[in-house]
Design a protein around this motif. Structure first.
Motif, PDB file in Angstrom:
ATOM      1  N   PHE A 247      65.551  32.376  39.701  1.00 33.19           N
ATOM      2  CA  PHE A 247      64.337  32.545  39.750  1.00 33.19           C
ATOM      3  C   PHE A 247      63.639  32.103  41.219  1.00 33.19           C
ATOM      4  O   PHE A 247      62.670  32.104  41.340  1.00 33.19           O
ATOM      5  CB  PHE A 247      63.722  31.902  38.710  1.00 33.19           C
ATOM      6  N   GLY A 248      64.321  32.010  42.120  1.00 31.32           N
ATOM      7  CA  GLY A 248      64.054  32.116  43.418  1.00 31.32           C
ATOM      8  C   GLY A 248      63.962  30.707  44.079  1.00 31.32           C
ATOM      9  O   GLY A 248      63.631  29.719  43.218  1.00 31.32           O
ATOM     10  N   HIS A 249      63.805  30.441  45.358  1.00 25.68           N
ATOM     11  CA  HIS A 249      63.549  29.179  45.929  1.00 25.68           C
ATOM     12  C   HIS A 249      62.545  29.443  47.173  1.00 25.68           C
ATOM     13  O   HIS A 249      62.379  29.917  48.041  1.00 25.68           O
ATOM     14  CB  HIS A 249      64.800  28.584  46.679  1.00 25.68           C
ATOM     15  N   LEU A 250      61.222  28.754  46.740  1.00 26.03           N
ATOM     16  CA  LEU A 250      60.016  28.795  47.452  1.00 26.03           C
ATOM     17  C   LEU A 250      60.026  27.628  48.429  1.00 26.03           C
ATOM     18  O   LEU A 250      59.957  26.649  47.934  1.00 26.03           O
ATOM     19  CB  LEU A 250      58.762  29.082  46.647  1.00 26.03           C
ATOM     20  N   VAL A 251      59.835  27.879  49.776  1.00 22.79           N
ATOM     21  CA  VAL A 251      59.316  26.830  50.460  1.00 22.79           C
ATOM     22  C   VAL A 251      57.925  26.987  50.782  1.00 22.79           C
ATOM     23  O   VAL A 251      57.390  27.722  51.741  1.00 22.79           O
ATOM     24  CB  VAL A 251      60.236  27.088  52.038  1.00 22.79           C
ATOM     25  N   VAL A 252      57.273  25.833  50.616  1.00 26.13           N
ATOM     26  CA  VAL A 252      55.916  25.613  51.066  1.00 26.13           C
ATOM     27  C   VAL A 252      55.773  24.688  52.244  1.00 26.13           C
ATOM     28  O   VAL A 252      56.130  23.723  52.201  1.00 26.13           O
ATOM     29  CB  VAL A 252      54.865  24.877  49.830  1.00 26.13           C
ATOM     30  N   ILE A 253      55.159  25.205  53.335  1.00 28.34           N
ATOM     31  CA  ILE A 253      54.721  24.557  54.622  1.00 28.34           C
ATOM     32  C   ILE A 253      53.155  24.114  54.661  1.00 28.34           C
ATOM     33  O   ILE A 253      52.623  24.629  54.903  1.00 28.34           O
ATOM     34  CB  ILE A 253      55.306  25.424  55.564  1.00 28.34           C
ATOM     35  N   ALA A 254      53.236  22.948  54.550  1.00 22.39           N
ATOM     36  CA  ALA A 254      51.691  22.448  54.133  1.00 22.39           C
ATOM     37  C   ALA A 254      51.341  21.006  54.602  1.00 22.39           C
ATOM     38  O   ALA A 254      52.320  20.323  54.624  1.00 22.39           O
ATOM     39  CB  ALA A 254      51.327  22.698  52.719  1.00 22.39           C
ATOM     40  N   GLY A 255      50.200  20.723  54.495  1.00 25.68           N
ATOM     41  CA  GLY A 255      49.845  19.304  54.960  1.00 25.68           C
ATOM     42  C   GLY A 255      49.611  18.584  55.990  1.00 25.68           C
ATOM     43  O   GLY A 255      50.235  19.013  57.119  1.00 25.68           O
ATOM     44  N   SER A 256      48.675  17.753  56.070  1.00 24.73           N
ATOM     45  CA  SER A 256      48.400  16.996  57.470  1.00 24.73           C
ATOM     46  C   SER A 256      47.714  16.056  56.881  1.00 24.73           C
ATOM     47  O   SER A 256      47.346  15.674  55.575  1.00 24.73           O
ATOM     48  CB  SER A 256      47.558  17.974  58.519  1.00 24.73           C
ATOM     49  N   GLU A 257      47.285  14.884  57.898  1.00 27.58           N
ATOM     50  CA  GLU A 257      46.686  13.860  57.404  1.00 27.58           C
ATOM     51  C   GLU A 257      45.207  14.194  56.956  1.00 27.58           C
ATOM     52  O   GLU A 257      44.392  15.133  57.336  1.00 27.58           O
ATOM     53  CB  GLU A 257      46.472  12.772  58.545  1.00 27.58           C
ATOM     54  N   GLY A 258      44.989  13.603  55.507  1.00 26.44           N
ATOM     55  CA  GLY A 258      43.694  13.713  54.830  1.00 26.44           C
ATOM     56  C   GLY A 258      43.821  15.054  54.162  1.00 26.44           C
ATOM     57  O   GLY A 258      42.896  15.193  53.197  1.00 26.44           O
ATOM     58  N   LYS A 259      44.941  15.894  54.082  1.00 20.08           N
ATOM     59  CA  LYS A 259      45.021  17.131  53.370  1.00 20.08           C
ATOM     60  C   LYS A 259      46.342  17.201  52.672  1.00 20.08           C
ATOM     61  O   LYS A 259      46.961  18.401  52.589  1.00 20.08           O
ATOM     62  CB  LYS A 259      44.688  18.249  54.312  1.00 20.08           C
ATOM     63  N   THR A 260      46.780  15.978  52.359  1.00 23.88           N
ATOM     64  CA  THR A 260      47.914  16.050  51.270  1.00 23.88           C
ATOM     65  C   THR A 260      47.714  16.640  49.873  1.00 23.88           C
ATOM     66  O   THR A 260      48.816  17.197  49.434  1.00 23.88           O
ATOM     67  CB  THR A 260      48.666  14.799  51.191  1.00 23.88           C
ATOM     68  N   GLY A 261      46.586  16.570  49.458  1.00 23.01           N
ATOM     69  CA  GLY A 261      46.339  17.228  48.184  1.00 23.01           C
ATOM     70  C   GLY A 261      46.498  18.661  48.084  1.00 23.01           C
ATOM     71  O   GLY A 261      47.081  19.313  47.106  1.00 23.01           O
TER      72      GLY A 261
END
Length: 530
Positions: A247-261
């Motif tokens: 069912f696949g492997h997704l890589v999410v590239i995200a986040g910085s200080e104050g925006k971990t949510g």
């Protein structure tokens, strides 16, 4: 369900008349008769009816409605906003029939006629708006605008013939002024402007009326309303012997200080979508935070820009190496706007062969070089809200909202990407001109983080091998459906992004079984010719 522009509907009318051989008078008769049927269904005891008619075919449809009302013994008067000698063709034929049947026809030709019109409209039980049709392409002015203003000041409800007078068929924007109808009977296929805001509010309850135009004529029409039956068939299968590697492997590239949510919401939504594996790539100094925050997704600490808790260019090679055997990527939620991060986004967008959904700060970074999307190594989906779209195209959010359809198509043609223009009735467009207008969602989604959930959902479907067009449409539909389910079960206030994650399994189950949504008819009712 197909949706049409004014030009497309005009061409469908032409084909029905010239190629299928259906006389235009037959189409007008069918339009008027079915409008009368809707009128009696919506307003069983309408009282005296005032038909406000223009000199064109829309007015001719109104004359047919007036004839059926008179034959049913319902008092009716036609207020013709023109001189009789200005009425031509089929509209004149039906106006003359109405006159021979003794239906009163009062001309409204000058400003002095407005007071008598207003007095009689106020004493009516129902107003039928047959002033202007779908071909309107300029601002309503003069006497016609004054008549529209009078109708909008009246207490009696309004039934609009084909489209509320003054409303743009393509954008849903009032052209100077537009009638605010309680009910609209639209002919052939719904007009895109009746579905998009603010047109949906002007149209009121929308009925799609079959007037005998052969359905196959609209087969190649590129716009559609997203519907449950078609989208249900897109859900990736879950074979009995399947495992996470299927069912696949997704890589999410995200986040910085104050925006971990944002990073956490996107990765958790991807897990909920059914992706077999999800890895969240984040700035190294934030990795411990995300390790504690999320459980089912894995994390990948990445090099940062010097002195910043944001991804830097040194993350490029580790990411490219890590992504070599992965299925899809999601890029952008909470990344921040550091120059190094922006350059990283542009390099990843250009060089990664994987299918990728790009949101938020990812879209903002690409505004500096939108042309690189045309030469990207793999398929791309962009998911901007109106402000991000405005920055991307170098315009204003107001201009984006004024012509959402044109804007989405322009961005898709410019980039070659599938474009998801978020907002009420989210649009999905591609470079071929196709557009899907979403039919789910509500104002409860107007809360921070819900867009990050959408990015993860679409990314998860990409990882499960849906093509970008289908992944975008399905993700948008189910995202809105979850909000509709929340409102149906709990209420219209208090929804936060995390609530969507919690209810996705139940929503998916209801959707697969066909139990929710119960009907599409809160968008458009259908009346087959009878």
């Amino acid at each position: 369900m197909k949706l049409v522009t004014a030009a497309e509907m005009r061409e469908l009318d032409r084909k029905a008349i010239e190629e299928a051989g259906i006389p235009s008078l037959v189409l007008m008769e069918n339009a008027g008769r079915t409008t009368y049927q809707i009128l009696r269904r919506e307003f069983p005891d309408p009282g005296p009816v005032a038909v406000a008619a223009g000199r064109g075919n829309n007015g001719g449809d109104g004359s047919v409605v007036a004839r059926y009302l008179a034959q049913a013994g319902i008092p009716v008067v036609i207020f013709l906003v023109a001189a009789r000698d200005q009425v031509k063709g089929d509209a004149l034929v039906n106006l003359e029939i109405a006159a021979r049947l003794g239906i009163e026809i009062a001309e409204v030709r000058e400003e002095k006629d407005l007071n008598p019109l207003a007095h009689r409209l106020a004493r009516s039980g129902l107003i039928v708006d047959a002033l202007l049709g779908t071909g309107l392409n300029s601002e309503v002015k003069g006497l016609m605008r004054q008549v529209i203003d009078e109708i909008n000041r009246m207490r009696p409800p309004v039934l609009a013939v084909d489209i509320p007078s003054g409303l743009c068929s393509d954008t849903g924007q009032p052209l100077g002024a537009a009638v605010k109808a309680r009910v609209t009977a639209t002919y052939g296929w719904p007009k895109i402007g009746q579905i998009l805001p603010p047109g949906r509010d002007y149209a009121g309850r929308l009925w799609q009326v079959d007037i005998s135009i052969p359905p196959e004529l609209a087969r190649e029409t590129p716009a559609e309303l997203a519907e449950a039956k078609e989208l249900r068939a897109l859900l990736p299968p879950r074979p009995w012997g399947g495992h996470k590697g299927n069912f696949g492997h997704l890589v999410v590239i995200a986040g910085s200080e104050g925006k971990t949510g944002a990073a956490a919401l996107a990765s958790e939504a991807a897990v909920r979508s059914g992706a077999g594996l999800v890895t969240l790539g984040v700035p190294a100094s934030l990795n411990d935070i995300l390790e504690a925050k999320i459980t089912e997704a894995m994390t990948l600490p990445l090099p940062e820009a010097i002195g910043e808790r944001a991804l830097g260019m040194k993350a490029l090679e580790p990411l490219k190496n890590f992504l070599e055997n992965k299925t899809a990527a999601a890029l952008g939620p909470g990344l921040g706007t550091h120059p190094e991060t922006g350059e990283l986004v542009r390099r990843l967008t250009r060089e990664l062969p994987l299918p990728m959904v790009i949101d938020a700060d990812g879209v903002n970074a690409l505004a500096a070089a939108p042309e690189l999307l045309k030469t990207a190594a793999g398929p791309r989906i962009l998911t901007p809200h109106p402000g991000e779209m405005a920055r991307f195209l170098g315009t204003t959010a107001r201009e984006v909202q004024t012509d959402r359809l044109g804007t989405a198509r322009k961005a898709a043609a410019l980039t070659g990407a599938v474009v998801v223009l978020k907002g009420a009735q989210t649009l999905v467009a591609d470079a071929t001109g196709r557009v899907s207008v979403n039919s789910t969602g509500n104002p409860a989604l107007a809360s921070g983080g819900t867009g990050d959930v959408l990015t993860g959902l679409i990314g998860g479907f990409l990882a499960q091998k849906l093509d970008p067009w289908d992944a975008a449409r399905l993700g948008v539909y189910l995202h809105g459906l979850a909000a509709d389910y929340f409102v149906d079960q709990i209420g219209s206030r208090g929804l936060i992004a995390g609530d969507l994650l919690a209810i996705f399994p139940e929503v998916f189950g209801e959707f697969i079984r066909g139990d929710f949504p119960p009907t599409e008819e809160d968008i458009c009712y259908k009346l087959v010719i009878s």
